[in-house]
Design an enzyme around this catalytic site. Structure first.
Site, PDB file in Angstrom:
ATOM      1  N   LYS A 106     -57.055 -27.752 -34.900  1.00 44.10           N
ATOM      2  CA  LYS A 106     -55.980 -27.521 -33.920  1.00 44.10           C
ATOM      3  C   LYS A 106     -55.392 -28.872 -33.561  1.00 44.10           C
ATOM      4  CE  LYS A 106     -54.322 -23.918 -31.698  1.00 44.10           C
ATOM      5  NZ  LYS A 106     -54.264 -22.523 -32.151  1.00 44.10           N
ATOM      6  N   GLY A 217     -47.912  -8.948 -21.417  1.00 43.29           N
ATOM      7  CA  GLY A 217     -47.195  -9.923 -22.248  1.00 43.29           C
ATOM      8  C   GLY A 217     -46.218  -9.208 -23.166  1.00 43.29           C
ATOM      9  N   GLY A 219     -44.137 -11.057 -25.469  1.00 42.95           N
ATOM     10  CA  GLY A 219     -43.625 -12.048 -26.420  1.00 42.95           C
ATOM     11  C   GLY A 219     -43.874 -11.559 -27.835  1.00 42.95           C
ATOM     12  N   ASN A 220     -44.171 -12.470 -28.741  1.00 45.06           N
ATOM     13  CA  ASN A 220     -44.385 -12.077 -30.141  1.00 45.06           C
ATOM     14  C   ASN A 220     -45.498 -11.035 -30.268  1.00 45.06           C
ATOM     15  OD1 ASN A 220     -46.061 -12.342 -32.688  1.00 45.06           O
ATOM     16  ND2 ASN A 220     -44.199 -13.364 -33.339  1.00 45.06           N
ATOM     17  N   ALA A 221     -46.671 -11.362 -29.747  1.00 49.25           N
ATOM     18  CA  ALA A 221     -47.811 -10.447 -29.922  1.00 49.25           C
ATOM     19  C   ALA A 221     -47.597  -9.145 -29.134  1.00 49.25           C
ATOM     20  CB  ALA A 221     -49.092 -11.153 -29.474  1.00 49.25           C
ATOM     21  N   GLY A 222     -47.223  -9.261 -27.862  1.00 51.99           N
ATOM     22  CA  GLY A 222     -47.108  -8.078 -26.992  1.00 51.99           C
ATOM     23  C   GLY A 222     -45.991  -7.123 -27.394  1.00 51.99           C
TER      24      GLY A 222
END
Ligand code: NAD
Length: 410
Positions: A106, A217, A219-222
């Site tokens: 990371k 959420g 965003g992308n995932a949610g």
């Protein structure tokens, strides 16, 4: 009162807990409690006004027993080395759980990218690459996007690396735009992977065929999770973003909600729904709660109030270790992040594989390869958890550590 410790302490608490369930031997645990390398660099950048500014950059290479280090780079003002170390540790386990030949890493830069011009951002990203070009590479360390880093930034890094080393395969980094060697399906892969895991474990988790879902959420995932679960016939009762949540006990109309968010910039005041707070959303009665926003959302404070039957962690580390214990005692099953959101890194690995073979797979090919991988991982983890009479999270950790230990030499 539960103290939310630094993320790396949390990760090490998990490791110590696992060591009590299965004996991995002192030497192996000592190896797994430190990263292979933890690099901090200074990145000088010529700003648009002619001044010189120095930024701080990082790369943590945690463990490469199973393959090249793999993990995102984030651009954030609150970057902290302990958090990066923890994320690199979890990436190591996530790749092992998914059964892909990658290790864990990371990195990132302490910066608010919104305060830079596009030119400054490009110079910063290229300089980060130059400073780390010796340790990066398709068979050494392969970064990817994370918070505040985009496909365009990935393309700059691939280009800079190609100029320095002559390696123009693009396999040094994943999450690139499609035209620059990115993979089909990458943008929906995290939610899609979560859905395959859910399908594989649904019966064992004693969930009905059609269930009530709550998502934190958007965003992308949610938002992709909302689309995917809804398309499969499940009812999405509530969804939140950073400004608040909306709720309809009969189910939200996802297509219209996406339009509403696009037009108004928020979920609030969506017709035929009730505005509720983020806290209320987490405590709603439902079959499946999907945290898809940030870490440390379910803590000692609210764990006792959670009424979901199952939690599927699309976000990284949304449940603190204390909350984890409370939920386990309450009989609420948690599908852990290192399994539930591993679809993202798996499709990243597919991108690397396509780049090295000079191939481009269709979205169908990508998901046809993803589904069995995640189904197998889910079943193996569940078997491991049952054998040891422990949670799915512990089962996932143990399976990952076994795979790493089996391959570790010297
Ligand atoms: P994102 O930035 O696209 O979306 C985050 C969402 O959370 C936004 O809708 C934001 O409004 C909302 N949010 C912020 N604060 C909130 C709060 N207090 N309550 C409710 N909602 C809030 O990020 P993402 O890519 O969707 O990532 C979400 C989580 O999933 C992160 O933990 C990330 O590490 C994890 N994850 C994402 C991927 C991926 O491929 N995108 C892969 C693995 C893990």
């Amino acid at each position: 009162m539960e103290i939310v410790k630094n993320a790396f302490e949390n990760a090490m608490t998990q490791l110590t807990k696992i060591a009590k369930i299965k004996d991995f031997g002192e030497e192996f645990l000592t190896r797994m409690s430190v990263p292979d390398r933890d690099i901090r660099i200074s990145i000088p950048v010529k700003m648009d006004d002619g001044s010189l500014k120095i930024f701080e950059g990082y790369r943590v290479e945690y463990n490469n027993t199973l393959g090249p280090y793999k993990g995102g780079i984030r651009y954030h003002t609150e970057m902290e080395i302990n958090e990066i170390k923890a994320l690199a540790f979890w990436m190591t386990l996530k790749c092992a759980v998914a059964g892909i030949p990658m290790g864990g890493g990371k990195g990132g830069i302490t910066v608010d990218p919104k305060k830079l011009s596009k030119g400054e951002l490009e110079r910063l990203s290229r300089e980060w690459t130059r400073k780390l070009s010796d340790i990066l590479g398709p068979h050494k360390d392969v970064p990817a996007p994370d918070v505040n880093t985009t496909p365009e930034i990935m393309a700059w890094i691939a280009d800079e690396f190609g100029k320095i080393t002559g390696d123009t395969t693009g396999a040094v980094i994943t999450g690139k735009p499609l035209e620059q060697g990115g993979s089909e399906g990458r943008s929906t892969s995290t939610a899609q992977g979560g859905f395959y895991v859910f399908e594989a474990l649904k019966k064992e988790l004693k969930l009905e065929n059609k269930i009530r879902v709550v998502i934190q959420g958007f965003g992308n995932a949610g938002s992709n999770a909302a689309i995917i679960w809804n398309k499969a016939g499940h009812k999405i009762l509530a969804i939140s973003d950073s400004k608040g949540a909306v709720y309809n006990e009969d189910g939200l109309e996802i297509k219209k909600l996406l339009e509403h968010k696009k037009n108004t910039g928020s979920l609030s005041d969506f017709p035929n729904s009730k505005n509720i707070s983020n806290e209320e959303l987490l405590e709603l009665e439902c079959d499946l709660l999907i945290p898809a926003a940030f870490e440390n959302q379910i803590t000692e404070k609210n764990a006792n109030k959670i009424k979901a039957k199952v939690i599927l962690e699309l976000a990284n580390s949304p449940t603190t270790p204390k909350a984890d214990e409370i939920l386990f005692k309450k009989g609420i099953s948690i599908v852990p992040d290192i399994l539930a959101n591993s679809g993202g890194v798996t499709v990243s690995y597919f991108e690397w594989d396509q780049n090295l073979k000079n191939e481009h797979w269709s979205e169908k090919e990508v998901f046809d390869k993803l589904e069995p991988l995640l189904q197998d991982a889910s079943k193996e983890i569940s078997k491991k958890a049952q054998e040891l009479n422990t949670s799915l999270r512990n089962g996932a950790f143990i399976l990952a550590l076994e795979r790493i230990k089996d391959k570790m030499r010297g």
